[in-house]
Design a protein around this motif. Structure first.
Motif, short mmCIF file in Angstrom:
data_model
loop_
_atom_site.label_atom_id
_atom_site.label_comp_id
_atom_site.label_asym_id
_atom_site.label_seq_id
_atom_site.Cartn_x
_atom_site.Cartn_y
_atom_site.Cartn_z
N ARG A 1 36.41 40.13 46.63
CA ARG A 1 36.02 38.88 45.83
C ARG A 1 36.41 39.25 44.38
O ARG A 1 36.49 40.48 44.07
CB ARG A 1 34.51 38.88 45.90
N PRO A 2 36.75 38.32 43.56
CA PRO A 2 37.23 38.44 42.22
C PRO A 2 35.87 39.28 41.39
O PRO A 2 34.84 38.81 41.71
CB PRO A 2 37.55 37.21 41.67
N LEU A 3 36.05 39.79 40.40
CA LEU A 3 35.11 40.53 39.35
C LEU A 3 34.68 39.25 38.42
O LEU A 3 35.30 38.49 38.00
CB LEU A 3 35.59 41.61 38.72
N HIS A 4 33.38 39.53 38.33
CA HIS A 4 32.62 38.37 37.22
C HIS A 4 32.99 39.00 36.16
O HIS A 4 33.33 39.99 35.80
CB HIS A 4 31.24 38.55 37.43
#
Length: 104
Positions: free
Chosen positions: A57-60
């Motif tokens: 998942r992409p980083l926040h």
């Protein structure tokens, strides 16, 4: 619960061996084949289904900023050690330059 298909396939095969009617023999052998294929499909899905869908998942933005702050002190410490005054090493003599024999 894919292992239930294996049990059903074995039961259909045992029934095929014990019957004397040709139509029931063919029907139970087809059922055994179908149950065996369903068992193999379930076994495959159980082993390899989660492997393909593991997408990171992409980083926040907050997580990304925290990672940058963790790396920043290491970068500034490295910069401080390189700018601190240290005795200059003695200059080593430069190696002789080779000349191209085609040029005068």
């Amino acid at each position: 619960m894919y292992w239930l298909f294996l049990l059903l396939a074995l039961a259909a095969f045992v029934f095929a061996l014990s019957t004397t009617n040709m139509a029931l023999l063919v029907l139970s052998l087809v059922a055994a084949l179908v149950f065996m294929l369903l068992w193999v499909k379930g076994l495959y899905a159980a082993k390899f289904d989660g492997v393909v869908n593991d997408v990171p998942r992409p980083l926040h933005a907050a997580e990304l900023q925290a990672l940058r702050e963790q790396l920043r002190p290491a970068a500034t410490a490295d910069a401080a050690t390189t700018t601190s005054p240290s005795p200059a090493p003695a200059a080593a003599p430069a190696p002789p330059q080779l000349q191209d024999p085609n040029q005068p």
